[in-house]
Design an enzyme around this catalytic site. Structure first.
Site, mmCIF file in Angstrom:
data_model
loop_
_atom_site.group_PDB
_atom_site.id
_atom_site.type_symbol
_atom_site.label_atom_id
_atom_site.label_comp_id
_atom_site.label_asym_id
_atom_site.label_seq_id
_atom_site.Cartn_x
_atom_site.Cartn_y
_atom_site.Cartn_z
ATOM 1 N N ASP A 1 1.144 -1.177 -0.081
ATOM 2 C CA ASP A 1 0.104 -0.585 0.030
ATOM 3 C C ASP A 1 0.920 1.252 -0.060
ATOM 4 O O ASP A 1 0.807 2.116 0.452
ATOM 5 C CB ASP A 1 -0.837 0.064 1.407
ATOM 6 C CG ASP A 1 -1.166 -0.522 1.711
ATOM 7 O OD1 ASP A 1 -2.384 -1.360 0.594
ATOM 8 O OD2 ASP A 1 -1.912 -2.008 2.298
ATOM 9 N N HIS B 1 -4.158 -2.457 -6.693
ATOM 10 C CA HIS B 1 -3.413 -1.017 -6.471
ATOM 11 C C HIS B 1 -4.736 -0.223 -7.200
ATOM 12 O O HIS B 1 -5.405 -0.404 -7.946
ATOM 13 C CB HIS B 1 -2.826 -1.210 -7.907
ATOM 14 C CG HIS B 1 -1.458 -1.637 -7.360
ATOM 15 N ND1 HIS B 1 -0.884 -3.042 -8.555
ATOM 16 C CD2 HIS B 1 -0.584 -2.291 -6.228
ATOM 17 C CE1 HIS B 1 0.300 -3.739 -7.805
ATOM 18 N NE2 HIS B 1 0.181 -3.159 -6.487
#
Length: 447
Positions: free
Chosen positions: A36, A64
């Site tokens: 992340d 993503h």
């Protein structure tokens, strides 16, 4: 001319031919923490100038987010570079693919404006398949662990890699071959899982009928990606690899067992795409300006206080895949030194610097200590050791002004520039980009 001189020349010619056989290099984007970090945004930025973007490992456990032309795209299996219509996207042999999820993802993103995918997505015939029963098993194994669960995404990734390692997994190419052989293998792998997990229920005939349809749907995308990539490199095509997950989730180098089931460090790029080491060019480590992790496992700089809450709220730290709140803490230099050692970063992209805008002071972990005060000269190899360390912090002044609209490094507040330079000096790796917002236009080119 003597035979030895001739042999020497012959060797040199062959050796030189091998070292110069590729006209271009493969640049790699890797997560430097627990995921992340904003890899998708970095890939999206770089993909506008490359011919091919690849995924090399993991599955739809990755998440993503890319903002392009004001539209937010969420990708799990598709490479983030797929938003660039000029480049080809490759899903490599090291990826495990749940076909229902792949086609759901394609449909959702097509509805947001993603176009012409059939001409620019290639899937490796050697990639392994994730089946629904893998996902059921994943959930059951987590439930059995109770309070000691690993915090997996329950997407079937671990069980699929287990099938691969025990050599009864099924690859995409087998789905497209003789369907009778595929049916036999499918029945065999189901029988194995039912024997081990008697409570799972698989309607074999219904699944086979479904996969007969998937075979037709996926066929146009499937190629020998190894041959495709090597030909591209010999022809000077530019290639970018998008690592999924991150270094601290690597099956070998992460905080085992609180890790994923693949190599998400530099080694996974080579094995997941069939590339030799000499093809690697830039290795870009993506570092969030603070640290987060999803799920369970040790986290030395975690802040279970107002600071952690502020980072979580300001950073919108909710998992793209799991929808779970991410745990938040300070930037961790010993962790980054370790992942830099493993991955060999040639430069760094520092993301989400703007999330720190409101803080009067910012802590950065600079050393780990044993309970007796002795500094560690290595990153702990066990979670017991990592859970027992004390963290030494440096305290840096904040800048308490918004950086979101800044587009030039020298226009950042002086203390924000100092924060970036501190990271550079501690890691001895240059920071090439700094992110101060969501869109690709918010990435500042430092050098």
């Amino acid at each position: 001319m003597s035979a030895s001189a001739t042999n020497g020349t012959h060797y040199e010619q062959l050796h030189q031919g091998r070292t110069k056989m590729y006209k271009s290099k493969v640049d790699v984007v890797l997560g430097a923490q627990w995921g992340d970090e904003g890899k998708g945004k970095v890939v999206d930025m770089l993909a506008s100038d490359v011919d091919i973007v690849c995924r090399c490992q993991g599955g739809n456990n990755a998440g993503h987010t890319v903002v392009a032309n004001g539209t937010e795209f969420d990708f799990h299996l598709l490479p983030s570079g797929v938003v660039n219509e000029k480049c080809v996207s490759v899903i490599g042999n090291g990826v495990v693919i749940h076909l229902p999820s792949l086609f759901d993802e394609v449909l959702k993103n097509e509805a947001k404006g993603l176009q012409h995918l059939e001409n620019r997505l290639i899937i490796s015939d050697r990639a392994h398949l994730v089946f629904d029963f893998h996902q059921h098993v994943d959930g059951m194994q987590e439930a059995e662990k109770g309070g000691k669960s690993l915090g997996t995404t329950k997407k079937g990734i671990g069980p699929a890699y287990s099938s691969k390692a025990t050599r009864n997994g099924i690859r995409v190419g087998e789905l497209l071959g003789d369907f009778n052989l595929f049916s036999e293998k499918f029945k065999s792998i189901v029988a194995t899982h039912v024997r081990l997990f008697p409570s799972i229920n698989v309607d074999v005939e219904a699944e086979l009928a479904r996969y007969k349809d998937y075979a037709d749907k996926v066929r146009p995308y499937v190629k020998d990606t190894i041959c495709f990539l090597h030909t591209a490199l010999r022809n000077g095509k530019t290639i970018l690899v998008e690592g999924a997950n991150a270094a601290m989730l690597d099956i070998d180098f992460g905080t085992y067992p609180y890790v994923t089931s693949s190599n998400c460090s530099i080694g996974g790029v080579l094995t997941g795409l069939g590339l030799p080491p000499q093809t690697i060019g830039e290795v870009i480590g993506v570092v969030k300006a603070y640290t987060t992790r999803v799920g369970d496992g040790p986290f030395p700089t975690e802040q279970l206080n107002d600071i952690g809450d502020l980072l979580q709220t300001r950073g919108f730290e909710i998992g793209v895949t799991t929808k779970r709140k991410r745990r938040c803490g300070w930037l961790d230099i010993p962790l980054l030194k370790y992942t830099s050692l493993v991955n060999g970063y040639t430069c760094i992209c520092l993301t989400k610097l703007d999330i720190l805008d409101t803080l009067p002071e910012i802590k950065v972990a600079v050393a780990y200590k044993k309970p007796n005060g002795e500094k560690l000269d290595h990153f702990p190899g066990t979670i017991a050791e990592l859970g027992n360390i004390e963290v030494e912090y440096a305290v840096l002044p904040g800048w308490q002004t918004s950086t979101e609209e800044v587009r030039n490094f020298k226009e950042l507040p002086e203390n924000a520039q100092s924060y970036v330079r501190f990271l550079e000096s501690e890691l001895s790796v240059p920071v090439r980009w700094v992110g101060v917002g969501k869109g690709r236009e918010s990435i500042i080119n430092v050098h």
